[in-house]
Design a protein around this motif. Structure first.
Motif, PDB file in Angstrom:
ATOM      1  N   UNK A   2       0.835  -1.189   0.000  1.00 42.85           N
ATOM      2  CA  UNK A   2       0.000   0.000   0.000  1.00 42.85           C
ATOM      3  C   UNK A   2       0.868   1.236   0.000  1.00 42.85           C
ATOM      4  N   UNK A   3       0.260   2.331  -0.398  1.00 38.24           N
ATOM      5  CA  UNK A   3       0.896   3.624  -0.230  1.00 38.24           C
ATOM      6  C   UNK A   3       0.896   3.968   1.244  1.00 38.24           C
ATOM      7  N   UNK A   4       1.918   4.709   1.721  1.00 36.22           N
ATOM      8  CA  UNK A   4       1.867   5.194   3.090  1.00 36.22           C
ATOM      9  C   UNK A   4       0.641   6.066   3.276  1.00 36.22           C
ATOM     10  N   UNK A   5       0.036   5.982   4.458  1.00 35.10           N
ATOM     11  CA  UNK A   5      -1.125   6.818   4.747  1.00 35.10           C
ATOM     12  C   UNK A   5      -0.703   8.273   4.769  1.00 35.10           C
ATOM     13  N   UNK A   6      -1.670   9.148   4.509  1.00 35.17           N
ATOM     14  CA  UNK A   6      -1.343  10.565   4.416  1.00 35.17           C
ATOM     15  C   UNK A   6      -1.062  11.206   5.754  1.00 35.17           C
ATOM     16  N   UNK A   7      -1.395  10.506   6.861  1.00 38.98           N
ATOM     17  CA  UNK A   7      -1.025  10.940   8.198  1.00 38.98           C
ATOM     18  C   UNK A   7      -1.496  12.345   8.518  1.00 38.98           C
ATOM     19  N   UNK A   8      -2.747  12.604   8.263  1.00 42.20           N
ATOM     20  CA  UNK A   8      -3.336  13.895   8.594  1.00 42.20           C
ATOM     21  C   UNK A   8      -4.285  13.712   9.769  1.00 42.20           C
ATOM     22  N   UNK A 218     -11.126   6.531  15.300  1.00 47.80           N
ATOM     23  CA  UNK A 218     -10.407   7.066  14.143  1.00 47.80           C
ATOM     24  C   UNK A 218     -11.095   6.575  12.868  1.00 47.80           C
ATOM     25  N   UNK A 219     -11.455   7.497  12.005  1.00 46.82           N
ATOM     26  CA  UNK A 219     -12.066   7.151  10.719  1.00 46.82           C
ATOM     27  C   UNK A 219     -10.981   7.201   9.648  1.00 46.82           C
ATOM     28  N   UNK A 220     -10.730   6.071   9.021  1.00 43.95           N
ATOM     29  CA  UNK A 220      -9.660   5.940   8.030  1.00 43.95           C
ATOM     30  C   UNK A 220     -10.289   5.595   6.678  1.00 43.95           C
ATOM     31  N   UNK A 221      -9.944   6.348   5.659  1.00 39.67           N
ATOM     32  CA  UNK A 221     -10.446   6.083   4.322  1.00 39.67           C
ATOM     33  C   UNK A 221      -9.534   5.143   3.552  1.00 39.67           C
ATOM     34  N   UNK A 222     -10.105   4.449   2.579  1.00 38.66           N
ATOM     35  CA  UNK A 222      -9.329   3.531   1.742  1.00 38.66           C
ATOM     36  C   UNK A 222      -9.698   3.760   0.284  1.00 38.66           C
ATOM     37  N   UNK A 223      -8.685   3.978  -0.538  1.00 44.10           N
ATOM     38  CA  UNK A 223      -8.855   4.098  -1.988  1.00 44.10           C
ATOM     39  C   UNK A 223      -7.927   3.116  -2.680  1.00 44.10           C
ATOM     40  N   UNK A 224      -8.251   2.799  -3.926  1.00 38.13           N
ATOM     41  CA  UNK A 224      -7.323   2.022  -4.738  1.00 38.13           C
ATOM     42  C   UNK A 224      -6.208   2.930  -5.254  1.00 38.13           C
ATOM     43  N   UNK A 232      -5.275  12.624  -3.054  1.00 43.38           N
ATOM     44  CA  UNK A 232      -4.674  13.813  -3.672  1.00 43.38           C
ATOM     45  C   UNK A 232      -5.285  15.091  -3.116  1.00 43.38           C
ATOM     46  N   UNK A 233      -6.610  15.073  -2.915  1.00 42.07           N
ATOM     47  CA  UNK A 233      -7.272  16.262  -2.384  1.00 42.07           C
ATOM     48  C   UNK A 233      -6.807  16.571  -0.962  1.00 42.07           C
ATOM     49  N   UNK A 234      -6.526  15.542  -0.179  1.00 45.86           N
ATOM     50  CA  UNK A 234      -6.106  15.743   1.206  1.00 45.86           C
ATOM     51  C   UNK A 234      -4.652  16.139   1.325  1.00 45.86           C
ATOM     52  N   UNK A 235      -3.815  15.584   0.475  1.00 47.30           N
ATOM     53  CA  UNK A 235      -2.375  15.833   0.591  1.00 47.30           C
ATOM     54  C   UNK A 235      -1.895  16.990  -0.268  1.00 47.30           C
ATOM     55  N   UNK A 236      -2.677  17.366  -1.274  1.00 43.56           N
ATOM     56  CA  UNK A 236      -2.235  18.392  -2.202  1.00 43.56           C
ATOM     57  C   UNK A 236      -1.275  17.876  -3.253  1.00 43.56           C
ATOM     58  N   UNK A 237      -1.030  16.580  -3.262  1.00 39.65           N
ATOM     59  CA  UNK A 237      -0.127  15.961  -4.245  1.00 39.65           C
ATOM     60  C   UNK A 237      -0.972  15.298  -5.327  1.00 39.65           C
ATOM     61  N   UNK A 266     -12.547  15.750   9.176  1.00 34.95           N
ATOM     62  CA  UNK A 266     -12.888  14.706  10.141  1.00 34.95           C
ATOM     63  C   UNK A 266     -12.222  13.357   9.921  1.00 34.95           C
ATOM     64  N   UNK A 267     -11.608  13.142   8.779  1.00 36.46           N
ATOM     65  CA  UNK A 267     -10.991  11.842   8.492  1.00 36.46           C
ATOM     66  C   UNK A 267      -9.491  11.930   8.747  1.00 36.46           C
ATOM     67  N   UNK A 268      -8.971  10.966   9.486  1.00 36.25           N
ATOM     68  CA  UNK A 268      -7.569  11.039   9.900  1.00 36.25           C
ATOM     69  C   UNK A 268      -6.617  10.900   8.728  1.00 36.25           C
ATOM     70  N   UNK A 269      -6.854   9.917   7.864  1.00 38.05           N
ATOM     71  CA  UNK A 269      -5.988   9.736   6.705  1.00 38.05           C
ATOM     72  C   UNK A 269      -6.625   8.779   5.715  1.00 38.05           C
TER      73      UNK A 269
END
Length: 427
Positions: A2-8, A218-224, A232-237, A266-269
């Motif tokens: 997996x990609x590292x979580x965005x840690x927000x 903790x609410x954690x999202x998962x994308x492919x 991308x929207x959360x990290x700006x990358x 509200x979502x951690x990462x």
């Protein structure tokens, strides 16, 4: 991998309380009676075998038990139930290639509301037929979801229909949040919940509910990895979106304007999972929980399988958000997982082309307890000696150790062996 979580951390983007967001806890709670009146309160059950597999205390919310086999019924129902009599008379239109289409069609029929669903021409016929079976008029248009969206907007204007957005609508989001309220009431105190993200409607509604009723979770999202739109929207990358994915239900290039506001707050990462993890998760749900999960519905488990150390020892909630998956896809996933576990193994041998050689090999495999599934006997390849032949064998084994024993036994007979497929070289 997996990609590292965005840690927000929650609240890292913006300092205002969640009450000023487009959807509030009060709105989710107000939608609850509408959902409860016509949508199944799906079970939330402990999953000991998944717990043993992952090291977390896993509990599963089975939204694949809904009539349309998806959580989408919740938001669609709230939107339709809140139409004015005049709006209901005009009818609704939606754009979807899957679960949202069936949800709108089903509850539109229940409420006596005319429904039109625009789907891309590439939509599998099984999904088109399922939507029509719920009473909707289906319009096939364009190659992509974006094409279908534009056509749906055109029809909405031309016919005066109300457009029912699949995720970027406050009523839809509030309806999806009812799922989290049920988890909070029916389950243990969760350390984390893992939620699939497409456009963000489900996770936005759930995040509002957990923030208001169980803020310790903790609410954690998962994308492919192929469609990291919310990441991308959360990290700006900014990362490209595209490619064939098992999780087509969350294969979204653009997230909602409303949903991204809520998720950022509200979502951690967001964790990104690859296709192998998704396949493993679909297989694990079928083999360990005896339940069908589509790729998107298995995304939470895919993240848990990919990052077990992060959640080890924690109480984790998973949402099987949908179970609409093609039977042929399930068959392929099961076979591929058997290959990954080396319970189905393919060997390539170059042998002398003389009577008895094939029987000798078959006898050896029989003594070793290997079941022969497939044999290809080929003589015409130029890289095979003129007096030789190539033999490709696919056999069923007990496990990896058994597969290695078979390979060594073949080699001890003086037969050059090449492993094929998941366990070795490609064809």
């Amino acid at each position: 991998m997996t990609e590292p979580a965005s840690a927000l951390p929650r609240g890292a983007i913006g300092d205002a309380p969640s009450g000023d967001l487009p959807v509030t806890l009060a709105m989710v709670e107000a939608a609850r009676p509408l959902v409860s009146a016509a949508v199944l309160r799906t079970p939330l059950l402990p999953a000991p075998r998944l717990s043993a597999l992952t090291g977390a205390d896993v509990h599963v919310k089975y939204e694949n038990f809904q009539v349309t086999a998806s959580f989408k019924e919740r938001g669609a129902l709230v939107k339709l139930a809140r139409l004015t009599p005049e709006e209901a008379r005009r009818g609704v239109i939606a754009m979807s290639a899957g679960n949202h289409a069936q949800a709108v069609a089903h509850h539109g029929a229940r409420l006596g509301i005319s429904t039109v669903i625009v789907m891309p021409e590439t939509t599998p016929q099984v999904k088109v037929s399922a939507t029509q079976a719920f009473g909707a008029e289906v319009v096939l248009f364009g190659e992509t979801v974006a094409d279908a969206y534009e056509e749906a907007q055109r029809i909405a204007q031309a016919q005066g229909r109300i457009f029912v957005h699949p995720y970027d609508d406050v009523d839809v989001i509030a309806g999806q949040g009812s799922l989290a309220l049920e988890m909070i009431e029916d389950g243990p105190a969760f350390d984390a919940v893992l939620v699939p993200i497409g456009g963000g409607g489900l996770i936005a509604g759930m995040a509002v509910a957990f923030a208001g009723r169980a803020p310790q979770t903790e609410v954690v999202g998962v994308e492919t990895q192929l469609y990291p739109a919310m990441w991308s929207a959360m990290t700006g990358e900014a990362r490209p979106c595209g490619g064939p994915t098992l999780a087509e239900g969350i294969a979204v290039r653009n997230v909602g304007e409303i949903t991204v506001q809520i998720v950022r707050r509200l979502v951690s990462n967001v964790v990104l999972v690859d296709e192998t993890a998704l396949e493993r998760a679909v297989n694990a749900f079928l083999m360990h929980q005896k339940t069908l999960a589509e790729g998107a519905g298995a995304a939470g488990l895919a993240a848990l399988l990919s990052e077990p150390e992060r959640f080890r020892g924690k109480t984790v909630g998973l949402v099987v958000s949908g179970g609409n998956i093609d039977p042929r896809m399930i068959a392929g996933i099961l076979l591929r997982e058997l290959e990954r576990e080396e319970r189905i193994v393919s060997f390539r041998l170059t042998i002398l082309d003389r009577p008895g050689m094939l029987g000798r090999i078959a006898t050896l495999l029989g003594k070793l307890g290997a079941n022969i599934l497939e044999v290809h006997h080929r003589r015409t390849f130029l890289d095979v000696p003129a007096k030789g032949t190539r033999l490709d064998l696919t056999v069923e084994t007990r496990d990896q150790a058994h597969a290695e024993l078979i390979q060594k036994a073949l080699e001890s007979e003086g037969l050059p062996v090449q492993r094929l497929g998941a366990g070795g070289a490609d064809w």
